[in-house]
Structure formats: structure tokens, C-alpha cells
Scaffold this motif. Structure first.
Motif, PDB file in Angstrom:
ATOM      1  N   ASN A 127       0.868 -23.098 -20.342  1.00 61.15           N
ATOM      2  CA  ASN A 127      -0.079 -22.531 -20.972  1.00 61.15           C
ATOM      3  C   ASN A 127      -0.994 -22.782 -22.367  1.00 61.15           C
ATOM      4  O   ASN A 127      -1.451 -22.541 -23.199  1.00 61.15           O
ATOM      5  CB  ASN A 127       0.950 -21.246 -21.836  1.00 61.15           C
ATOM      6  N   LEU A 128      -1.924 -23.667 -21.418  1.00 60.36           N
ATOM      7  CA  LEU A 128      -2.940 -24.834 -21.711  1.00 60.36           C
ATOM      8  C   LEU A 128      -3.927 -24.414 -21.779  1.00 60.36           C
ATOM      9  O   LEU A 128      -4.142 -23.305 -20.969  1.00 60.36           O
ATOM     10  CB  LEU A 128      -2.677 -26.276 -22.079  1.00 60.36           C
ATOM     11  N   PHE A 129      -4.691 -24.432 -22.875  1.00 64.76           N
ATOM     12  CA  PHE A 129      -6.569 -23.498 -22.813  1.00 64.76           C
ATOM     13  C   PHE A 129      -7.800 -24.278 -21.847  1.00 64.76           C
ATOM     14  O   PHE A 129      -7.426 -25.799 -22.364  1.00 64.76           O
ATOM     15  CB  PHE A 129      -7.342 -23.602 -23.671  1.00 64.76           C
ATOM     16  N   ASP A 130      -7.836 -23.146 -20.662  1.00 67.61           N
ATOM     17  CA  ASP A 130      -8.036 -24.636 -20.111  1.00 67.61           C
ATOM     18  C   ASP A 130      -9.530 -25.145 -20.671  1.00 67.61           C
ATOM     19  O   ASP A 130     -11.024 -26.498 -20.226  1.00 67.61           O
ATOM     20  CB  ASP A 130      -8.809 -23.778 -18.363  1.00 67.61           C
ATOM     21  N   SER A 131     -10.071 -24.669 -21.752  1.00 62.73           N
ATOM     22  CA  SER A 131     -11.844 -24.809 -22.472  1.00 62.73           C
ATOM     23  C   SER A 131     -11.328 -26.390 -23.574  1.00 62.73           C
ATOM     24  O   SER A 131     -12.415 -26.031 -23.223  1.00 62.73           O
ATOM     25  CB  SER A 131     -11.969 -23.324 -23.281  1.00 62.73           C
ATOM     26  N   LEU A 132     -10.219 -26.397 -23.579  1.00 58.93           N
ATOM     27  CA  LEU A 132     -10.267 -27.680 -24.297  1.00 58.93           C
ATOM     28  C   LEU A 132      -9.239 -28.835 -23.763  1.00 58.93           C
ATOM     29  O   LEU A 132      -8.935 -28.558 -22.452  1.00 58.93           O
ATOM     30  CB  LEU A 132      -9.031 -26.809 -25.818  1.00 58.93           C
ATOM     31  N   GLN A 136      -7.346 -31.504 -28.280  1.00 59.71           N
ATOM     32  CA  GLN A 136      -7.448 -30.133 -28.622  1.00 59.71           C
ATOM     33  C   GLN A 136      -6.907 -29.260 -28.328  1.00 59.71           C
ATOM     34  O   GLN A 136      -6.757 -28.991 -29.349  1.00 59.71           O
ATOM     35  CB  GLN A 136      -8.584 -29.494 -28.026  1.00 59.71           C
ATOM     36  N   GLU A 139      -3.958 -29.974 -31.105  1.00 62.41           N
ATOM     37  CA  GLU A 139      -4.631 -29.877 -32.962  1.00 62.41           C
ATOM     38  C   GLU A 139      -4.243 -28.272 -32.757  1.00 62.41           C
ATOM     39  O   GLU A 139      -4.330 -28.502 -34.255  1.00 62.41           O
ATOM     40  CB  GLU A 139      -6.209 -30.704 -32.814  1.00 62.41           C
ATOM     41  N   MET A 140      -4.957 -27.657 -32.190  1.00 64.41           N
ATOM     42  CA  MET A 140      -4.776 -26.760 -32.461  1.00 64.41           C
ATOM     43  C   MET A 140      -3.072 -26.072 -33.281  1.00 64.41           C
ATOM     44  O   MET A 140      -3.075 -24.919 -34.122  1.00 64.41           O
ATOM     45  CB  MET A 140      -4.860 -25.383 -31.121  1.00 64.41           C
ATOM     46  N   ALA A 141      -2.224 -26.749 -32.569  1.00 63.79           N
ATOM     47  CA  ALA A 141      -0.851 -26.285 -33.284  1.00 63.79           C
ATOM     48  C   ALA A 141      -1.134 -27.276 -34.857  1.00 63.79           C
ATOM     49  O   ALA A 141      -1.117 -26.654 -35.478  1.00 63.79           O
ATOM     50  CB  ALA A 141       0.151 -27.228 -32.461  1.00 63.79           C
ATOM     51  N   ARG A 187       2.573 -31.106 -27.689  1.00 62.79           N
ATOM     52  CA  ARG A 187       1.692 -30.042 -28.721  1.00 62.79           C
ATOM     53  C   ARG A 187       3.256 -28.894 -29.295  1.00 62.79           C
ATOM     54  O   ARG A 187       2.508 -28.171 -30.682  1.00 62.79           O
ATOM     55  CB  ARG A 187       1.032 -27.865 -27.833  1.00 62.79           C
TER      56      ARG A 187
ATOM     57  N   HIS B  12     -16.896 -22.828 -20.898  1.00 60.75           N
ATOM     58  CA  HIS B  12     -15.960 -23.738 -20.249  1.00 60.75           C
ATOM     59  C   HIS B  12     -16.184 -23.103 -18.943  1.00 60.75           C
ATOM     60  O   HIS B  12     -16.622 -23.397 -17.771  1.00 60.75           O
ATOM     61  CB  HIS B  12     -14.966 -23.220 -20.924  1.00 60.75           C
ATOM     62  N   MET B 295       2.958 -20.012 -31.601  1.00 59.75           N
ATOM     63  CA  MET B 295       2.937 -21.272 -31.996  1.00 59.75           C
ATOM     64  C   MET B 295       3.108 -20.380 -33.552  1.00 59.75           C
ATOM     65  O   MET B 295       3.438 -21.169 -34.522  1.00 59.75           O
ATOM     66  CB  MET B 295       1.885 -21.731 -31.936  1.00 59.75           C
TER      67      MET B 295
END
Lengths: 277, 380
Positions: A127-132, A136, A139-141, A187, B12, B295
Motif C-alpha cells: 500500500n505504498l504511493f507509487d507517486s512518492l 517520502q 515521511e508521510m508517517a 513506515r 505521477h 496510520m
């Protein structure tokens, strides 16, 4: 009407359950601060009205701080549901559920969000953002704590501990499955949560990467004294556990340390059960 | 600095971003063109009055706009001439004639101004030139507007054609523009106007022009005129008569409604396009958004992320939309020989930018529900 019926039903069941579970409880500790999770008489239902179906029956469970606990059992036995309840992702109505010393039964949605910030979640899919980039995503966490200054440094530190120092600026599409899962673990761990909940973290990985990921989780937990509750079907990784609990049809069936679990579960019969899941 | 999640999510997917920008730009262009036509309508209405050499105007209360006038007695003009501060009064006669193109022999309506050749009715010095003045005084001769549509045929001096079954010679040219009401215009003397519009009595005029002495207070003289003249004429200052014409074109005719409707439809097109893009983006990232919720991120954060994406799309789409609209305005101006005074205005540019942002935010509000109700328990 239906509620009183189910209550009486669950009461009769809890009697038979308490005998079973009570005999297999490993440790007892009178200090409530020693527990990361304390569950008493937890019932949970899906659906409403006539379609209401009970999925968890009178669960009593204590998780000591610093323990690595593996929860196993057949599909549909309610493992994931129990995990999401402990993770404050669902609203609990019956029983008592204390997470990190806080009672979460009866909390509002907004209060549940605050509880979740102290828990690290690791999912079957990364579930990672492909765009980050990897950094990053981690870092979202960190941003949840409103810490902006050293967030990149923290993310890189965490990724380095997981052996991804040279991959921090790669996007998920340029990482292997094991590497992606390690980013997801970074994360979950970067905010140093006291409780880590993992749902089949190795399911999408091959044997070698799965082993690596679990060993890393074990090391970090031991170093920092974190509690890990991991749901898994993967009996190749059972050896990291301090304690193994089995959930069958919504009831706690066994609660054992690793030695006992291996001894009482003959590999052949275990395998047969795996096929039935 | 916060991780710019909205921006990174958008850039993206390059192809999707380009489609989204093209969609927003398309809507922006449609809005600009509709507002441009609407604006040029208002501008065209005022254009003729900036060409007339008068500060105060007398019209019949039944007059709708300059090409749809109700004649009133010239005596009102003579009465106005006696008011203090008035330098000169000039009658203006207007009407439509059937102009025959001398080459193709097809008929077309042309708008005619009848003036007394001795009066400096128009500001343009061209009309006061000795050649044009001489031509105006010749019988069955008129000056033709260079901005008349090419369908009216050749405009060279000396061309003879037939207008309402009467021969007419082109005596010269001027530049004025007909606006929305006319494809082409002619200027002729009142005597010739009398001949072509027979039996039009010259004692009934379409528009009375009152030129004031230098330094006279326009409002004061207008008030005095209103007090003196009977109620069968309206006394209007230049801004008032321009406003009256704008209100007529935009409010009373269906023109304003049509272009206003055009703006609304364009906005709906924009909302739908942006909604599609945002909805796809949210669907693709559902697991990630739910993970963020697990989260500990609040729905509010996800809401603002989607709104940010919408505003970014709005601004990115607005820039090419604005540039292309400038080009299309120029194209329209050329296609109408400058007759349609369409052009960009700062106010309009700002309004459309705000409208675009509003439009995209609306799409965000429609599509964001999905992410608000995202259940973090579902990602396990």
C-alpha cells in the motif's frame, strides 16, 4: 430482542470457553502497565438485524509488552477482525478492550484516530504511493507527529536499518517485492509505536525475503521493546514468536509458547489443517 | 515542508494529467468565448456613442436601441438649444435600407445614418474631410463604412448600385463598425435620407444630439433639460444611454441569455471532466488513502488533498485555456473585420480563473465522498 438472545448465547459459550482458555494462559501479571493489550469478554458481530452474525466469541487475551505474538488459525476464524479491533479500526461495543492502557470501547471515531497514531500497521499488500519515493512514503508517517524539520533524516535512518539506505529515492515501481514490504515496515516503525499489528506481512513474498522481513521485525522489536501481534498462515516464520495463539471459529483455541505449540501440533496434522483453510 | 502528496499524485500519471489539463482548458476556452461575445455585445453597444460628438442625448421613451428607434418631433431639439450650457443641437436620422451588391446583385440590409452635412455629428475627422463633405452634399450619394461585411460588394468611390429601387453612388469611405445590429453602415445627408426613406418627414428625428459648451456640467444641463422638456422625450447622458443599450441587448433580447447559458453549460462540461479525473485518481489510490487513515490521518486531510488536486488542475488548465482564448479573440476580431470588438479584460480573466477554481472544487466535493467514507478496516 435479538441482542438479548445473542447475549444469552454468548454467555453460555463463554462458560465453555473460559475453561479452555483459562487453563492455557501462560503468564499472569497484576500490573496493568505491563500489558500492551488487555481484552476481556470481547464479542463482535457483522451485519445488522436478521443478518447479524457473530464472528468473535468472548475473547479474553493479554499481550505483554515486548512480546512477539503470532496469531494463526483457519481462514474465516476472525483473526483479521480481531486485529482490526485491536488496531482501533472498528468500533467495539461489547466487552473491554484496552490498547496501550486506554479503554477503546465506546470511543468516538475521532478518538480512535488518536489511538491509531500509536500503532504501527503492516499489511499484506505494501500500500505504498507509487507517486512518492521510498523516503517520502515513510515521511508521510513522520508528518503525523507534526515534525517537519528532521523528517527526511528519520525516514532515511529507518530505511537504513532495514537495509534500504541506497534505495531511499527510488519509487516503489523500481523496488522488488521484498524491498517494498520493507519500506512499508519502515513506515510502520518510524514513529516508534509501542504496538505493531501485522497482517500476513510475508504472504506476497518469497521464502528468502519473507524470512528477512520477519527477522528485521524481530530485531527491531527486541531492541526497542515493542509488542508485535502478527497474523500469519506462514509456518516457516513461527520460530520468531514468543507466543502463538490460535483462533478457530471466533474463539481462542490454544495459547502456547513456541515449544509447546510445535510439540502439540504434529507437522502432519498441521499440514492437513493448512489445506482446509 | 509537507510532502506535496496532491501534486505528486497528479504528475505521477502524465497522460491522465494531460487529459485533465486539456479538459479544463477546453471548458475555460468555452467560458472565455461566451463571455467574450457577451462583453463585445456590451462594448459594441457603447461603441457608436463614443463616435458621436455629443454629451447629452434625446430619445423617445419607446426607443429600444439605436437601430430600433421611435421618431419624435424635432421641436424638442430646438427647445433644448435654448438651455444654458448647450453649444449646439444636431438631429440624427436612422433606418435600414436594402442594399444591392453591384456585383452579385443580392440584397442585404444596411444601416443608414442621416445627418445634416453642416453638423459635426461624428468625432471621426475623416467624415469632415472636404471630399467627404462634398460627396455628402451631392444628391443620391452616400459614404460607406469600411468595416461593412464584404457581402456588400466593392466600396470604391463612384460605384453605383441600387438601394430600395433608387440609384445610389458611393461618395467616400469612413471607419465606424456596425456592432451587433448591423452588418454594414452608410452615412448620407438628411436630404438624401428624406429621398430614400420617402415619405419620411424630416421634422421627426430618431436621436437628438446635444453638444455642450466646454466646461459645462453635464449632469446639471441634463437635469435642466429634463425639467424643461415634456415627457415624450428621455434625456440621457452618454453613460446612461450606453447602460440603457447594454441592458437592452443583455437583458431584453435573448442574446444575454444564450451566452449566459453557454457559460453554465461550459462549466458543467468542466465539472464532469474534472470529476472523472479525480474519481479515477481516488479509485486508484483507495488502498493508499485507507492506509493513511489507518496510520492516523483524518478524513479532513484526505479531503484537502483532493481539493488541492482540483485547484492544481484548475490553475494548470486555466493557463493554456487563457492563451488559446487570446488567440481565438484575435481570430474573431479579424473574421468580423473588427466589427465585433472582442478582447480580453483583466476583470474577466480574474473572474474566469475564480470560476475555474470553483468549478474544479465542485468536482472535488462531488468525488471526495468516496474517500471520506473509505473504511481503514477494509485494507486488511
Amino acid at each position: 430482542m435479538s441482542q438479548s438472545m445473542s447475549q444469552s448465547m454468548s454467555q453460555s459459550m463463554s462458560q465453555s470457553m473460559s475453561q479452555l482458555v483459562g487453563s492455557t494462559t501462560l503468564e499472569t501479571n497484576s500490573d496493568p502497565n505491563a500489558y500492551a493489550v488487555q481484552i476481556r469478554g470481547l464479542n463482535y458481530y457483522f451485519g445488522q438485524g436478521d443478518l447479524r452474525k457473530q464472528v468473535l466469541f468472548d475473547i479474553d487475551l493479554d499481550l505483554l509488552k515486548g512480546q512477539i505474538v503470532i496469531m494463526t488459525g483457519p481462514s474465516g476464524s476472525g483473526k483479521t477482525t480481531l486485529l482490526t479491533l485491536i488496531g482501533a479500526l472498528r468500533t467495539v461495543r461489547e466487552g473491554s478492550l484496552k490498547v496501550l492502557g486506554q479503554e477503546i470501547v465506546g470511543l468516538s471515531r475521532a478518538e480512535l484516530v488518536n489511538v491509531r497514531r500509536n500503532i504501527g500497521f503492516i499489511f499484506q499488500a505494501h500500500n505504498l504511493f507509487d507517486s512518492l519515493t521510498a523516503a517520502q512514503n515513510v515521511e508521510m508517517a513522520v508528518e503525523l507527529l507534526d515534525e517537519w524539520g528532521d523528517k527526511r533524516q528519520k525516514a532515511i535512518e529507518m530505511l537504513s536499518q532495514l537495509g534500504l539506505a541506497d534505495r531511499v529515492d527510488y519509487k516503489p515501481s523500481a523496488l522488488s517485492g521484498g524491498q517494498k514490504q520493507r519500506v512499508a515496515i519502515a513506515r510502520a516503525l518510524v514513529n516508534q509505536p509501542a504496538l505493531i499489528l501485522a497482517d500476513e506481512p510475508t504472504a506476497a513474498l518469497d521464502k528468502k525475503s519473507g524470512r528477512e522481513v520477519v527477522t528485521l521485525m524481530q530485531q527491531l522489536a527486541k531492541q526497542e521493546g515493542r509488542t508485535i501481534l502478527m497474523v500469519t498462515h506462514d509456518n516457516r516464520i513461527l520460530d520468531v514468536a514468543d507466543r502463538i495463539i490460535t483462533l478457530v471459529d471466533g474463539r481462542l483455541e490454544t495459547d502456547d509458547n513456541l515449544e509447546n505449540f510445535v510439540n502439540t501440533h504434529d507437522p502432519k496434522s498441521l499440514d492437513r489443517r493448512m489445506f482446509m483453510m | 515542508m509537507k510532502t506535496p502528496l496532491a501534486w505528486l499524485n497528479l504528475v505521477h500519471e502524465k497522460t491522465r494529467l494531460l487529459v485533465a489539463i486539456a479538459g479544463v482548458a477546453f471548458a475555460v476556452i468555452l467560458v472565455f468565448m461566451n463571455l467574450g461575445f457577451l462583453g463585445s455585445l456590451a462594448k459594441a453597444a457603447s461603441m457608436i456613442y463614443s463616435q458621436l460628438n455629443a454629451e447629452v442625448y434625446l430619445v423617445s421613451p419607446q426607443t429600444l436601441e439605436i437601430s430600433t428607434t421611435k421618431a419624435f418631433p424635432i421641436e424638442r431639439l430646438y427647445q433644448a438649444a435654448g438651455i444654458a450650457g448647450v453649444e449646439r443641437v444636431m438631429p440624427l436620422y436612422t433606418g435600414y435600407l436594402q442594399w444591392r451588391n453591384p456585383e452579385t446583385r443580392t440584397n442585404r440590409s444596411i444601416f443608414v445614418y442621416g445627418i445634416n452635412p453642416n453638423d459635426p455629428v461624428f468625432v471621426s475627422p475623416e467624415i469632415q474631410s472636404p471630399e467627404n463633405q462634398a460627396a455628402l452634399r451631392r444628391p443620391d450619394t452616400a459614404l460607406i463604412d469600411r468595416l461593412s461585411r464584404p457581402e456588400f460588394g466593392p466600396q470604391t468611390t463612384g460605384t453605383v448600385t441600387e438601394v430600395d429601387r433608387r440609384q445610389l453612388t458611393i461618395g467616400g469611405q469612413y471607419t465606424l463598425g456596425g456592432g451587433f445590429a448591423a452588418d454594414g453602415t452608410l452615412i448620407m445627408s438628411d436630404q438624401n435620407f428624406r429621398r430614400f426613406f420617402d415619405p419620411f418627414p424630416l421634422r421627426l428625428i430618431s436621436l437628438g444630439l446635444v453638444k455642450l459648451q466646454p466646461g459645462a456640467d453635464v449632469e446639471q444641463v441634463a437635469a435642466e433639460l429634463r425639467r424643461t422638456l415634456p415627457e415624450d422625450v428621455l434625456v440621457l447622458t452618454r453613460p446612461q444611454i450606453i447602460q440603457r443599450e447594454r441592458d437592452y441587448w443583455i437583458g431584453t433580447t435573448s442574446t444575454g441569455f444564450i451566452f449566459g447559458m453557454g457559460v453554465i453549460v461550459s462549466c458543467i462540461v468542466g465539472v464532469v471532466i474534472v470529476y472523472q479525473i479525480l474519481y479515477t485518481d481516488i479509485s486508484d489510490h483507495m488502498k493508499q488513502y485507507a492506509t493513511l487513515k489507518a496510520m492516523g490521518y483524518r478524513s479532513q486531510f484526505l479531503f484537502w488533498t483532493v481539493v488541492q488536486e482540483a485547484v492544481i488542475l484548475a490553475v494548470l488548465g486555466y493557463i493554456p485555456g487563457f492563451a488559446i482564448s487570446l488567440g481565438l479573440y484575435e481570430l474573431t476580431l479579424r473574421a468580423t473585420n473588427g466589427g465585433l470588438p472582442i478582447g480580453m479584460e483583466l476583470g474577466r480573466a480574474v473572474h474566469v480563473l475564480l470560476l475555474t477554481i470553483g468549478m474544479c472544487s465542485l468536482s472535488a466535493l462531488v468525488s471526495v465522498r468516496k474517500v471520506i467514507v473509505a473504511d481503514p478496516a477494509e485494507v486488511f
